[in-house]
Design an enzyme around this catalytic site. Sequence first.
Site, PDB file in Angstrom:
ATOM      1  CB  THR B  14      -0.955   0.041   1.217  1.00 11.97           C
ATOM      2  OG1 THR B  14      -0.177  -0.103   2.402  1.00 11.97           O
ATOM      3  CG2 THR B  14      -1.989  -1.059   1.156  1.00 11.97           C
ATOM      4  CE  LYS B 107       7.568  -0.568  12.877  1.00 11.82           C
ATOM      5  NZ  LYS B 107       7.097  -0.778  11.488  1.00 11.82           N
ATOM      6  CD  GLU B 131      10.371  12.441   9.166  1.00 11.14           C
ATOM      7  OE1 GLU B 131       9.990  11.943  10.233  1.00 11.14           O
ATOM      8  OE2 GLU B 131      11.128  13.439   9.094  1.00 11.14           O
ATOM      9  N   GLY B 189      -9.095  -4.100  10.046  1.00  8.26           N
ATOM     10  CA  GLY B 189      -7.805  -3.859   9.400  1.00  8.26           C
ATOM     11  C   GLY B 189      -6.911  -2.913  10.181  1.00  8.26           C
ATOM     12  CD  GLU B 192       0.066  -6.121  10.382  1.00 12.04           C
ATOM     13  OE1 GLU B 192      -0.127  -7.091   9.614  1.00 12.04           O
ATOM     14  OE2 GLU B 192       0.453  -5.016   9.991  1.00 12.04           O
ATOM     15  CE  LYS B 207       6.237   2.743  14.429  1.00 14.84           C
ATOM     16  NZ  LYS B 207       4.774   2.613  14.639  1.00 14.84           N
TER      17      LYS B 207
END
Lengths: 430, 430
Positions: B14, B107, B131, B189, B192, B207
């Site tokens: 996506t 990440k 980013e 959705g 997961e 993160k």
Amino acid sequence: MTSPLRIGIAGLGTVGAAVARIVVEQGEALASRCGRPLVLAAVSSRDHAKDRGVSLEGAVWFPDLVKLARSASIDVFVELIGGEGDPARAAVSAALGRALPVVTANKALLAHHGVELALMAEEQRVSLNFEGAVAGGIPIIKALREGLAANKLARVYGILNGTCNYILTTMEASGRKFADVLAEAQRLGYAEADPTFDIGGMDTAHKLALLAAVAFGNAPALDGIHVEGIARITPHDIVFAREFGFRIKLLGVATRSDGGIELRVHPAMVPLGTPLADVDGVYNAVVAEGDLVGKSVYEGRGAGAGPTASAVISDILDIARGQQLSTFGTPAVKLKRPVIVPMGDHLGPCYLRFTVIDRPGVIAVISRCLADQAISIESMLQRSRAPGEAVPVVFITHEAREAELAKALQAIVAAGVVTEEPCMIRMERF
Amino acid sequence: MTSPLRIGIAGLGTVGAAVARIVVEQGEALASRCGRPLVLAAVSSRDHAKDRGVSLEGAVWFPDLVKLARSASIDVFVELIGGEGDPARAAVSAALGRALPVVTANKALLAHHGVELALMAEEQRVSLNFEGAVAGGIPIIKALREGLAANKLARVYGILNGTCNYILTTMEASGRKFADVLAEAQRLGYAEADPTFDIGGMDTAHKLALLAAVAFGNAPALDGIHVEGIARITPHDIVFAREFGFRIKLLGVATRSDGGIELRVHPAMVPLGTPLADVDGVYNAVVAEGDLVGKSVYEGRGAGAGPTASAVISDILDIARGQQLSTFGTPAVKLKRPVIVPMGDHLGPCYLRFTVIDRPGVIAVISRCLADQAISIESMLQRSRAPGEAVPVVFITHEAREAELAKALQAIVAAGVVTEEPCMIRMERF
């Protein structure tokens, strides 16, 4: 390591002195951030002898800032004098004219002469950076110009003046009147001796002109901004707002639509529970709405030596790294004056407070004047009763056009049922 | 105008498809932002034929992403495959090894191999931008690395996982249990099929490792992070929190002190009225505290195709402009593993919920175990009465050390007065 970046600072007020001190004292950390040493090479200020808590040894002193801007001893000119005209304008022009990058925190200069200066900068392929001009330490220019650069932004708005936000927050917390709180803010140094520029909304307008220019890619359009200040807000309004689930904030709002750009600065009711409602005291906050990112919010201290110096130095570091962007994110040659959507076309719900003599028939007259303009009323509130005396009465309208609201208010005043100018506060549905 | 920047995208999920579509469809706007055209030159994905709502005509297809990374037809390699190991790692290494700048939203890759990859990038003098790896569309890496670069940051913390925040927000709004809300989030959705990584706190930990590295200038220290998830939070806890004036959020918190760096991920009580308490649903927010800027807050959508694509493209635009920064803001050669302050040394007030059989003496035993560790109690609450049955009892402690709290909880469990593992939620005083 590359050659040092030699910095010339014009203006050693609280911000300038803070920038000088950080450059001198945090040299190693800054060099590590940008890959080259920063050197305070020259300064310009009226009084060279004054103690500013920083050693200016080694920095050449220029009594005249235009001469500093022309000096061969600096690689970047930092303008912290302020004011839309000379000497700031002449000095910045002089620096850019000789291809020297410029950092400024001068919102008035950029709001008035931004395109002309950006053209000079881009012709010479140097930076003209102004992070410190808007929202103090919040890196909002960088966020809009770089971080959100992939987005088509539809709206940018926020709380941009710490003095007004401090006054409104304190009025709410204490129940005291505007004039009292302003006087206290002046004593505490949160408001200027002449506070007109802040409380009248012009400071917010300057900043909004710059934010909108970066967000929408147009020339700053200061004279296209509808500006109202906060002087007419009363403790009544603050209490009523709370009852309806809102808080009153001075906002700058820029909206892009098919018809053009709407730019407005005025007190507004902001719904409780939304990010702007909780921004208190001297804090600023900006919301940007983009097609990819949705809503994003940036909050922090909007003024003061530390936050503004943080922004100014981040601009210097970008220059030290060799970064050169279009001043407003869009090439200056493409910056056109935007089509301004007139305020009369603004649509929204509205809070209207009337001061009326408490006698039968008054509400009927007001309701009739609103109905005559096809303005429908969502609710009406009269808190206190004092037959024969002046009392506040509040109407909340459904969505209404400003032009019709103005006509209705004129008719209400002409009907002689109010003892003061009506107070109108727009209600936002962010 | 300069030569076009030829983009190669590995991974057309996506986010990858959104990046491709924006590059193809918004070409002119992006070129205006960065001064040169962007071209989608090549892609790599498993299924080339799949319709992704964007024309991939003109983009060369590589079945193997490492071959894409080695292709001479691209100027920047965009890695959107994910995963800490190969093939993502091999492909990013291959690109950097031949001095090709890289943009990634991965990440895990950066948290595990960030220093090694940053060293390669800086040796070759190319960018490795990430980013999109942290907080979706919020330009927080840019804010920390550039916007706040003049500051010495003392603390960076926030809500970094939209799935957990959606679950906690929905539990509060509906009063429903964790397992129910998780199942619903999976259907919608927002979670997961295997949600362990999100709800267990590891996603937040990745993160946080990256945020702390940029904020404090150290190597990402994933294994130094104390990690707890949200699975043990009950509707009782949410209601009790509210009564005490708090909301429960999964936080990542990185704090720098003289003793080292404290890194922790766990559910926490956040005071109502502070910015993080009002961050709802799938939103993320990060707070950075700097010596110059004070507290600054960044809020926005933390995931999804649009926000992440916004971040990825801003990284690409920086590269198109020729910008090259140290990956973590500090030169990679200076990134050392930080001294980690052990969680046992953490000091703070704490919420403790025990499930006990409602009979005399139980409270006395718990109070004694706390007192034995010199932990003092601010308040105690038992809401419902059900003699002889299991009921929740809550203690709020004053400031206490984790090591002592752990000993007290062990003693309480050993004393046989609780029917389940005690639930401990740290209370933050931001």
